[in-house]
Write a protein that holds these residues in place. Structure first.
Motif, PDB file in Angstrom:
ATOM      1  N   HIS A 111      21.329  10.532 -16.480  1.00  0.00           N
ATOM      2  CA  HIS A 111      22.322  10.780 -15.435  1.00  0.00           C
ATOM      3  C   HIS A 111      22.957  12.174 -15.543  1.00  0.00           C
ATOM      4  O   HIS A 111      23.185  12.839 -14.528  1.00  0.00           O
ATOM      5  N   HIS A 115      22.728  15.385 -12.704  1.00  0.00           N
ATOM      6  CA  HIS A 115      23.804  16.043 -11.943  1.00  0.00           C
ATOM      7  C   HIS A 115      23.468  17.506 -11.645  1.00  0.00           C
ATOM      8  O   HIS A 115      23.745  18.004 -10.560  1.00  0.00           O
ATOM      9  N   SER A 146      32.365  15.692 -14.869  1.00  0.00           N
ATOM     10  CA  SER A 146      32.517  14.471 -14.082  1.00  0.00           C
ATOM     11  C   SER A 146      33.541  13.557 -14.740  1.00  0.00           C
ATOM     12  O   SER A 146      34.231  13.947 -15.683  1.00  0.00           O
ATOM     13  N   ASP A 320      28.268  10.900  -7.778  1.00  0.00           N
ATOM     14  CA  ASP A 320      27.040  10.165  -8.110  1.00  0.00           C
ATOM     15  C   ASP A 320      26.203   9.831  -6.870  1.00  0.00           C
ATOM     16  O   ASP A 320      26.741   9.398  -5.853  1.00  0.00           O
TER      17      ASP A 320
HETATM   18 ZN    ZN Z   1      28.118  11.164 -12.586  1.00  0.00          ZN
END
Ligand code: ZN
Ligand code: KG4
Length: 353
Positions: A111, A115, A146, A320
């Motif tokens: 993840h 980004h 984040s 996200d």
């Molecule tokens: Zn994120």
């Protein structure tokens, strides 16, 4: 090559189709944020349950919006970490099942890396997207900011990177969310503080910046606590006064000044390090990703202090989404990275870079 990207690591159930790692064909996000707002933060069990309810309709919408049938999809990509365990499980089990039943290769995506890959999306026929004109060049300095992460990373090439620094305590977005809570602003704190800060004086208060031994590491717990102490002082209350009651005692002008001053310091903290890294490594491009990348203050400070034009992606691709997952998977597929085992892929909630 059309890839369906699935993302469920936190409170957004998201799916998107991206072609050749650059053309955004669809981007669908269902957020359970409204429910969490009542609690002032993400409640993992509620988030996981909403993923279960939303995942299949979100995927169907993503295929629909992209004008694709399953026959058109070449691979499935899914976030397998980092994130909330129960939430990741829903995405990974769904992706595994679809990979098996639809007979598609499966790609497991980190993840945090993903980004930054949001910045590689440069084309779309979807309305209302403001995208970079070209993909970022290497060496690429990436700043991931984040709710769960604050990381500074130097990419020499795809899959060849060094983690320069990260936060030892709170992530920057988490600090925004907690300060937002002290000021009685709606969750999530980042956008609320950005709104409030517009009418405030960013030099009204001098919150301390953490000094750390490691050149590129961050800390946000110091400034966050300094905000709490300042607010207690403004309200004439001691440490034992419940912090959730402080906001009622603040004027709107005081809230605006605290918001603006905290926002300036929090953003300066990450920009200071980005400038240091820029000077040391002389990258060809700088890219930012993660929810806080939507911050106008961050974009302003970076543009003022980095002597290189920075292309920012659309706000919708900062928070996200499934598109960043599909995009990174495209590079995995085309750069010799192995596909995942659809019968064995497990979640990794604490996956690091
Ligand atoms: Zn994120
Ligand atoms: O990347 P993201 O959607 O989820 C995580 O992976 O954590 O980031 C969410 C974070 C929240 O902490 C939110 O307060 C912050 O991004 N955020 C912002 C802005 N929009 C969202 N922070 C500062 N300014 C914004 N405009």
């Amino acid at each position: 090559m059309k890839i369906l990207g699935i993302e469920t690591s936190c409170d957004e159930t998201a799916a998107a189709v991206v072609e050749d790692g650059k053309r955004l064909l669809s981007n669908v996000v269902a957020s359970s944020m409204d429910i969490h707002a009542k609690y002032g933060g993400v409640v993992p069990e509620i988030a996981a349950r909403s993923h279960i309810e939303s995942i299949m309709p979100v995927i169907a919408d993503a295929l629909d919006q992209a004008n694709c049938s399953w026959d058109d999809i070449d691979a499935i990509a899914v976030t397998y970490g980092a994130g909330l365990g129960g939430c990741l499980l829903v995405g990974v089990m769904t992706a595994r099942t679809l990979a098996i039943t639809k007979n598609k290769p499966l790609y497991a995506v980190n993840h945090v890396e993903a980004h930054i890959y949001a910045n590689f999306i440069t084309q779309t026929s979807l309305p209302n997207y403001n995208l970079p004109k070209k993909e970022p060049a290497f060496p690429l300095l990436g700043l991931i900011v984040s709710g769960g992460h604050s990381q500074l990373v130097l990419w020499r090439d795809h899959f060849d990177y060094t983690l320069l620094g990260q936060t030892g305590d709170d992530a920057i977005g988490e600090a925004f969310d907690k300060v937002g809570k002290v000021l009685g602003l709606p969750y999530p704190g980042g956008p609320s503080i950005a709104r409030m800060a517009k009418s405030g004086d960013s030099h009204a208060f001098t919150f301390p910046k953490a000094r750390l031994e490691a050149k590129y590491d961050y800390s946000f717990s110091g400034p966050k606590t300094a905000v709490l102490r300042t607010v207690q002082k403004l309200c004439g209350k001691e440490h034992d006064f419940p912090s959730f009651k402080l906001a009622e005692l603040l004027s709107e002008a005081q809230k605006a000044d605290v918001a603006a001053s905290f926002q300036r310091i929090a953003v300066e903290t990450v920009v200071d390090k980005a400038v240091l890294a820029f000077e040391e490594f002389n990258p060809a491009a700088v890219a930012i990703g993660g929810g806080v990348a939507a911050s106008p203050e961050l974009r302003k400070q970076l543009s003022e202090r980095i002597p290189l034009p920075i292309e920012y992606t659309d706000m919708k691709l900062c928070t996200d989404n499934g598109a960043m997952v599909a995009t990174l998977a495209y590079y995995q597929a085309t750069h010799g990275q192995p596909a995942a085992d659809p019968y064995g892929l497990d979640i990794q909630p604490n996956l690091s870079m």
